[in-house]
Design a protein around this motif. Structure first.
Motif, mmCIF file in Angstrom:
data_model
loop_
_atom_site.group_PDB
_atom_site.id
_atom_site.type_symbol
_atom_site.label_atom_id
_atom_site.label_comp_id
_atom_site.label_asym_id
_atom_site.label_seq_id
_atom_site.Cartn_x
_atom_site.Cartn_y
_atom_site.Cartn_z
ATOM 1 N N GLY A 198 0.810 -1.220 0.000
ATOM 2 C CA GLY A 198 0.000 0.000 0.000
ATOM 3 C C GLY A 198 0.838 1.263 0.000
ATOM 4 O O GLY A 198 0.302 2.380 -0.020
ATOM 5 N N LYS A 247 4.136 1.548 -4.525
ATOM 6 C CA LYS A 247 5.090 1.067 -5.538
ATOM 7 C C LYS A 247 4.443 0.899 -6.909
ATOM 8 O O LYS A 247 4.981 1.350 -7.917
ATOM 9 C CB LYS A 247 5.687 -0.296 -5.129
ATOM 10 C CG LYS A 247 6.433 -0.291 -3.829
ATOM 11 C CD LYS A 247 6.854 -1.700 -3.433
ATOM 12 C CE LYS A 247 5.720 -2.653 -3.185
ATOM 13 N NZ LYS A 247 4.904 -2.451 -2.009
ATOM 14 N N THR A 248 3.287 0.228 -6.936
ATOM 15 C CA THR A 248 2.647 -0.056 -8.227
ATOM 16 C C THR A 248 2.273 1.246 -8.930
ATOM 17 O O THR A 248 2.547 1.426 -10.128
ATOM 18 C CB THR A 248 1.362 -0.893 -8.015
ATOM 19 O OG1 THR A 248 1.687 -1.977 -7.162
ATOM 20 C CG2 THR A 248 0.807 -1.397 -9.324
ATOM 21 N N THR A 249 1.670 2.164 -8.176
ATOM 22 C CA THR A 249 1.246 3.442 -8.755
ATOM 23 C C THR A 249 2.459 4.183 -9.316
ATOM 24 O O THR A 249 2.414 4.731 -10.426
ATOM 25 C CB THR A 249 0.576 4.306 -7.657
ATOM 26 O OG1 THR A 249 -0.396 3.511 -6.988
ATOM 27 C CG2 THR A 249 -0.068 5.537 -8.234
ATOM 28 N N ARG A 302 -8.127 1.065 -1.343
ATOM 29 C CA ARG A 302 -7.766 0.280 -2.538
ATOM 30 C C ARG A 302 -8.767 -0.848 -2.776
ATOM 31 O O ARG A 302 -8.939 -1.297 -3.902
ATOM 32 C CB ARG A 302 -6.337 -0.266 -2.373
ATOM 33 C CG ARG A 302 -5.790 -0.884 -3.639
ATOM 34 C CD ARG A 302 -4.304 -1.186 -3.530
ATOM 35 N NE ARG A 302 -4.016 -2.300 -2.635
ATOM 36 C CZ ARG A 302 -2.799 -2.777 -2.392
ATOM 37 N NH1 ARG A 302 -1.750 -2.228 -2.988
ATOM 38 N NH2 ARG A 302 -2.614 -3.784 -1.575
ATOM 39 N N ASN A 355 6.167 9.102 0.050
ATOM 40 C CA ASN A 355 5.033 9.192 -0.877
ATOM 41 C C ASN A 355 3.847 9.867 -0.199
ATOM 42 O O ASN A 355 2.870 9.219 0.166
ATOM 43 C CB ASN A 355 4.647 7.799 -1.382
ATOM 44 C CG ASN A 355 3.486 7.853 -2.362
ATOM 45 O OD1 ASN A 355 3.182 8.912 -2.921
ATOM 46 N ND2 ASN A 355 2.843 6.721 -2.572
HETATM 47 P P1 ADP Z 1 1.725 -0.954 -3.416
HETATM 48 O O1 ADP Z 1 1.946 -1.354 -4.854
HETATM 49 O O2 ADP Z 1 2.975 -0.462 -2.759
HETATM 50 O O3 ADP Z 1 1.052 -2.023 -2.606
HETATM 51 P P2 ADP Z 1 -0.279 0.893 -4.522
HETATM 52 O O4 ADP Z 1 0.458 1.560 -5.619
HETATM 53 O O5 ADP Z 1 -1.280 -0.166 -4.881
HETATM 54 O O6 ADP Z 1 0.732 0.325 -3.399
HETATM 55 O O7 ADP Z 1 -0.992 2.046 -3.678
HETATM 56 C C1 ADP Z 1 -1.931 1.741 -2.635
HETATM 57 C C2 ADP Z 1 -3.165 2.635 -2.793
HETATM 58 O O8 ADP Z 1 -2.805 3.969 -2.429
HETATM 59 C C3 ADP Z 1 -3.705 2.681 -4.220
HETATM 60 O O9 ADP Z 1 -5.122 2.691 -4.165
HETATM 61 C C4 ADP Z 1 -3.151 3.996 -4.756
HETATM 62 O O10 ADP Z 1 -4.002 4.571 -5.724
HETATM 63 C C5 ADP Z 1 -3.081 4.873 -3.506
HETATM 64 N N1 ADP Z 1 -1.980 5.855 -3.489
HETATM 65 C C6 ADP Z 1 -0.689 5.651 -3.848
HETATM 66 N N2 ADP Z 1 0.036 6.773 -3.663
HETATM 67 C C7 ADP Z 1 -0.810 7.705 -3.166
HETATM 68 C C8 ADP Z 1 -0.646 9.074 -2.760
HETATM 69 N N3 ADP Z 1 0.528 9.710 -2.808
HETATM 70 N N4 ADP Z 1 -1.738 9.726 -2.304
HETATM 71 C C9 ADP Z 1 -2.944 9.097 -2.220
HETATM 72 N N5 ADP Z 1 -3.161 7.816 -2.591
HETATM 73 C C10 ADP Z 1 -2.106 7.117 -3.060
#
Ligand code: ADP
Ligand code: 5GP
Length: 203
Positions: free
Chosen positions: A16, A19-21, A139, A170
């Motif tokens: 969460g 990373k993916t985003t 998410r 982040n």
């Molecule tokens: P990971 O791949 O590290 O598990 P994600 O990229 O899936 O994390 O991000 C987790 C959630 O948080 C997703 O729903 C994403 O859209 C949201 N998110 C990521 N970065 C931010 C941010 N800077 N502000 C608000 N929401 C975010």
């Protein structure tokens, strides 16, 4: 001319953390960069595609690949197996690619040991525990008990951040993406990534 060796950019964070985003945004900005598709035994989530997000394998298939020595590293993460294939890494290094990884802290450590001259590791740190819980909940990909497990694991994962080459907080997403982008750009300007430079006889 001799081709530049590739570079391995490893992103880690608690689940969460973003990373993916972030890696998806970087790949959009730089279509020439590639993503290392890991193998996993975790069930596919809504919207995920086999071969794009992960190579989704059964336990038996994963075990066969371990026995055949096909992984650089693999680990149990939140109850499932995840692993990086040797072929993905070696192909990227020999063809001079920028290869992005989304790995847990164990995977990042193993990659650093296996490819000390090629790995740049970046820890993506969420702004707070409360915000991490909020993002994992929003998410909507995991049940509350899974979210609680991931938040408990986050406490130990975050302790490893100081061992990384870089920490990116982040909070504001665009800032975090730009910081990761800037780190990769700077790493590509290191002499070792540019030599030999034609015309200047620099080796
Ligand atoms: P990971 O791949 O590290 O598990 P994600 O990229 O899936 O994390 O991000 C987790 C959630 O948080 C997703 O729903 C994403 O859209 C949201 N998110 C990521 N970065 C931010 C941010 N800077 N502000 C608000 N929401 C975010
Ligand atoms: P998710 O199930 O949310 O996609 O990923 C769970 C965790 O597994 C994340 O921390 C992610 O970084 C990690 N992960 C994904 N692929 C690999 C891999 O190949 N090796 C290791 N060690 N961890 C991975």
């Amino acid at each position: 001319m001799k081709k530049r060796r590739g570079i391995l950019i490893v992103l880690s964070s608690p689940s969460g953390g973003g990373k993916t985003t972030i890696y998806r945004a970087i790949l959009e900005r730089h279509p020439s960069y590639k993503y290392s598709v890991s193998a996993t035994t975790r069930p596919m989530r809504n919207g995920e595609v086999d071969g794009i997000d992960y190579h989704f394998l059964t336990d038996e298939e994963f075990l066969r690949k371990i026995d055949a020595g096909e992984f650089v590293e693999w680990a149990f993460v939140h109850g499932y197996r995840y692993g990086t294939l040797k072929s993905t890494v070696n192909d990227a290094l020999s063809s001079g690619e920028v290869l992005l990884f989304d790995l847990d802290v164990q995977g990042a450590d193993a990659m650093q040991k296996a490819f000390p001259d090629d790995v740049v590791n970046i820890f993506i740190l969420p702004p707070s525990r409360e915000e991490l819980r909020r993002r994992l909940t929003a998410r909507k990909t995991d049940q509350p008990d899974v979210i609680n497990l991931r938040l408990r694991n986050a406490e130990n994962e975050v302790k490893k951040a100081v061992n990384y080459d870089y920490i990116v907080i982040n909070d504001d997403l665009e800032t975090a993406i730009s910081q990761v982008d800037a780190i990769i750009t700077a790493e590509l300007c290191r002499p070792a990534m540019q030599l030999p430079i034609e015309g200047w006889n620099l080796k």
